[in-house]
Design a protein around this motif. Sequence first.
Motif, PDB file in Angstrom:
ATOM      1  N   ALA A   1      67.074  35.176  20.649  1.00 63.32           N
ATOM      2  CA  ALA A   1      67.676  36.116  19.699  1.00 63.32           C
ATOM      3  C   ALA A   1      67.544  35.601  18.269  1.00 63.32           C
ATOM      4  O   ALA A   1      67.244  36.368  17.342  1.00 63.32           O
ATOM      5  N   LYS A   2      67.729  34.293  18.074  1.00 63.17           N
ATOM      6  CA  LYS A   2      67.583  33.711  16.738  1.00 63.17           C
ATOM      7  C   LYS A   2      66.140  33.821  16.242  1.00 63.17           C
ATOM      8  O   LYS A   2      65.890  34.138  15.080  1.00 63.17           O
ATOM      9  N   GLN A   3      65.171  33.577  17.146  1.00 62.90           N
ATOM     10  CA  GLN A   3      63.764  33.682  16.760  1.00 62.90           C
ATOM     11  C   GLN A   3      63.392  35.110  16.354  1.00 62.90           C
ATOM     12  O   GLN A   3      62.687  35.335  15.362  1.00 62.90           O
TER      13      GLN A   3
ATOM     14  N   ARG B   1      64.829  35.923  12.921  1.00 61.98           N
ATOM     15  CA  ARG B   1      64.034  35.329  11.839  1.00 61.98           C
ATOM     16  C   ARG B   1      62.735  36.119  11.604  1.00 61.98           C
ATOM     17  O   ARG B   1      62.331  36.340  10.463  1.00 61.98           O
ATOM     18  N   ALA B   2      62.087  36.538  12.692  1.00 61.82           N
ATOM     19  CA  ALA B   2      60.841  37.300  12.562  1.00 61.82           C
ATOM     20  C   ALA B   2      61.076  38.638  11.860  1.00 61.82           C
ATOM     21  O   ALA B   2      60.298  39.047  10.986  1.00 61.82           O
TER      22      ALA B   2
ATOM     23  N   LYS C   1      60.760  42.135   6.912  1.00 56.70           N
ATOM     24  CA  LYS C   1      61.427  42.909   5.855  1.00 56.70           C
ATOM     25  C   LYS C   1      61.076  42.376   4.469  1.00 56.70           C
ATOM     26  O   LYS C   1      60.803  43.141   3.547  1.00 56.70           O
ATOM     27  N   GLU C   2      61.068  41.043   4.320  1.00 59.13           N
ATOM     28  CA  GLU C   2      60.731  40.433   3.023  1.00 59.13           C
ATOM     29  C   GLU C   2      59.291  40.753   2.613  1.00 59.13           C
ATOM     30  O   GLU C   2      59.018  41.097   1.465  1.00 59.13           O
TER      31      GLU C   2
END
Length: 437
Positions: free
Chosen positions: A65-67, A70-71, A76-77
């Motif tokens: 879930a953390k990975q 981050r992706a 989005k950026e």
Amino acid sequence: RYKIQKKVREHNKKLRKDAKKKGVGKKVKKDIGVPNKAPFKEDILREAEQRRSKLEEEKEKKKLAKQQERAQKRKKENSASRDADPKAKKARKCPSESIFIRLLSYLLQVIDASDIIVEILDARDPLGCRCPQLEEAVLKGEGNKKLLFLLNKIDLVPKENVEKWLQCLQLEFPAVAFKASTQQQDKTVQEKKARFAALNGVVDQTKGVACYGSSSLLQLLGDYANATGREGSLKVGLVGFPNVGKSSLINSLKGMRACNAGVQRGITRCFQDVHISKNVKMIDSPGIVAAQSNPKAAMALRSLQVEDKQETVLEAVRTLLKQCNKQQVMLQYNVPDFRNSLEFLSFFAKKRGFLQKGGVPNTELAASTFLNDWTGAKLSYHCKAPEKPSLAPYLSEDIVREMQKGWDLDKLRKGNEETLRSMLILLEKILNSFILQ
């Protein structure tokens, strides 16, 4: 020996006693697990295994879930940066095109902001330095801007050839003969050197130090500003191909290093305002980049292909050697007769000591040195002026007459003659000093 062993035993005993007092070093009791005699042993072990596997699964899920989070954040950026700058993708695909667009925008800003456009031409090849598209854009632009030619590097060309080119160029626009200084220092250092030379009668034998034509140019611009009755300073924009001497001209008139200048082509990447006097302000601009449709010789001379890594230095030298006189190159670099560019670069590298491991000639370093000599002030090649000069297709007699209004052409001719005369006097002094030595 026995005493030492006894002391070691006592020391270790003391350390164990101290550790026992502090509670350090106690052995952790081993988990004996579920005793064999315990009822429902198999069920207890199965439950413990299930609990352990469940904890590991939860841990793995949190990691995934953390990975994913981050992706998604990275996506989005990236999308936000693309939305903010839609030309960024195109710039990454074709960097040379983006550089060309940026330099063109700076050049147009300089033309819009200037009252007078000075097109700087290399005296060795004035026609090759002219940009018809730029001249046409200035003539068709708003504000009745004046166009002026400045023939730079006149010390590399015979006097007769300079006079013919001045006569040819003055049929279209006013032309000023000029020789920029290539060794700009602090004003105080220059004043000390001048005082020392005046007291001791020493002639400075470095041609790069002297500047000629500055007084004639400043007087011409000052007279034009007074004649037109302008309020404020007269804005003079300098345009031209890379390495014709735009920044060196400003440094020579200012008497100090106001703009970054050098042998490398394309050092100026944006425009810069420099106040020369109370009523004259000059604007330095980036060099004009030649279009890809031009001949290879023009591209090697005028564009920034080598700096933008679109062309290797070996290819540029191969193109330029076709334009050179072989005998002049052999005399200039003291090399024997050569069949092609690679053989010339090998001879040149050996002559200069550009050798790699095993005595192999460093042809790339030799090619870079030759390019610097070509664009700098070491190779004194020159083109002949046309016998019967004619007006460009975008010019007419009315336009030429309008462009020559407001200038004191008689004073300009006298100033050019004085510049050429003073250049000859300096050369005679240098030759005499060498003969006396």
